[in-house]
Scaffold this motif. Sequence first.
Motif, short mmCIF file in Angstrom:
data_model
loop_
_atom_site.label_atom_id
_atom_site.label_comp_id
_atom_site.label_asym_id
_atom_site.label_seq_id
_atom_site.Cartn_x
_atom_site.Cartn_y
_atom_site.Cartn_z
N ILE A 1 0.84 -1.20 0.00
CA ILE A 1 0.00 0.00 0.00
C ILE A 1 0.87 1.25 0.00
O ILE A 1 0.64 2.21 -0.76
N MET A 2 1.90 1.24 0.85
CA MET A 2 2.81 2.40 0.91
C MET A 2 3.56 2.56 -0.40
O MET A 2 3.74 3.68 -0.90
N THR A 3 3.98 1.44 -0.98
CA THR A 3 4.70 1.48 -2.25
C THR A 3 3.80 2.04 -3.36
O THR A 3 4.24 2.85 -4.19
N ARG A 4 2.54 1.62 -3.37
CA ARG A 4 1.60 2.12 -4.37
C ARG A 4 1.45 3.64 -4.26
O ARG A 4 1.48 4.34 -5.29
N ALA A 5 1.31 4.15 -3.05
CA ALA A 5 1.14 5.58 -2.87
C ALA A 5 2.38 6.35 -3.34
O ALA A 5 2.27 7.40 -3.99
N THR A 6 3.56 5.82 -3.04
CA THR A 6 4.80 6.46 -3.47
C THR A 6 4.90 6.46 -4.99
O THR A 6 5.22 7.47 -5.62
N ASP A 7 4.59 5.32 -5.61
CA ASP A 7 4.65 5.21 -7.06
C ASP A 7 3.69 6.20 -7.73
O ASP A 7 4.03 6.82 -8.76
N GLU A 8 2.51 6.35 -7.15
CA GLU A 8 1.53 7.27 -7.74
C GLU A 8 1.97 8.72 -7.60
O GLU A 8 1.75 9.54 -8.50
N LEU A 9 2.60 9.04 -6.46
CA LEU A 9 3.10 10.40 -6.27
C LEU A 9 4.23 10.70 -7.25
O LEU A 9 4.30 11.79 -7.82
N ILE A 10 5.10 9.73 -7.47
CA ILE A 10 6.17 9.89 -8.47
C ILE A 10 5.56 10.11 -9.85
O ILE A 10 5.96 11.03 -10.59
N ALA A 11 4.58 9.28 -10.20
CA ALA A 11 3.96 9.36 -11.53
C ALA A 11 3.21 10.66 -11.75
O ALA A 11 3.05 11.10 -12.89
N SER A 12 2.77 11.31 -10.67
CA SER A 12 2.02 12.56 -10.80
C SER A 12 2.87 13.70 -11.35
O SER A 12 2.35 14.69 -11.88
N GLY A 13 4.18 13.58 -11.22
CA GLY A 13 5.08 14.63 -11.70
C GLY A 13 5.13 15.86 -10.83
O GLY A 13 5.75 16.86 -11.22
N GLN A 14 4.51 15.82 -9.65
CA GLN A 14 4.47 17.02 -8.81
C GLN A 14 5.87 17.49 -8.41
O GLN A 14 6.13 18.69 -8.35
N ALA A 15 6.77 16.55 -8.14
CA ALA A 15 8.12 16.94 -7.72
C ALA A 15 8.79 17.81 -8.76
O ALA A 15 9.51 18.76 -8.42
#
Length: 223
Positions: free
Chosen positions: A30-44
């Motif tokens: 679950i934590m990995t999924r959330a991190t992957d989605e945040l990375i994919a969002s391009g917000q950084a």
Amino acid sequence: MSLQDKLDAFKADFTAGKPPYNAPAEIHPIMTRATDELIASGQAGRAIKAGDLAPEFFLKDQNGKDISSVELLASGPLVVTFYRGVWCPYCNLELQAINEVLPQIQALGANVVAISPQTQPNSRKSVRTNQLSFPVLSDANGHISDAFGLRFKLPDYLIELYKMLQNDLPAINNDSSWTLPIPARYVIGRDGIVLYSEVNPDYTHRPDPADMFPVLEKATRHE
């Protein structure tokens, strides 16, 4: 041992469910999924970065003292690290690593602050637990992390996991929004321009504090 080595060692023990963490195996995907989605969002990639003008801030430290970025920059460069909170072991390891090299940072004429959405009592706990010699500032409602482009809302499934783990962010932050900053570290020059930026949506990866030294040395020579 580098900071990342320490983070990797903690992650290995935590993922393996070793005492004292005893983390249930089902939480890790679950934590990995959330991190992957945040990375994919391009917000950084859209956050404040080197070359940008850093937003000014006026925040209270763990003891309620007003801290102004403008006043700090009047005396030299400023190191700013965005900190998720005292509940985050990865963040605590990073603050400890920065604190270890604080004398070297100060010798280069720079100040250090950490910025977190947590309340002042929790910031005092951060300072006490990590034996910090620099302030932890309370960014109420995440306004400054938002100005830096770092603030994001946790997905619903991660909120449910945090609730199960009794990680009550609304109580910790006195804010019901369930938002956090992407972990980030900046060096800001006296003119307010960002000289160094590291923004990583994977909270288990942090740059070594020594990475900032060449930037701080250059900033000092050019003053």
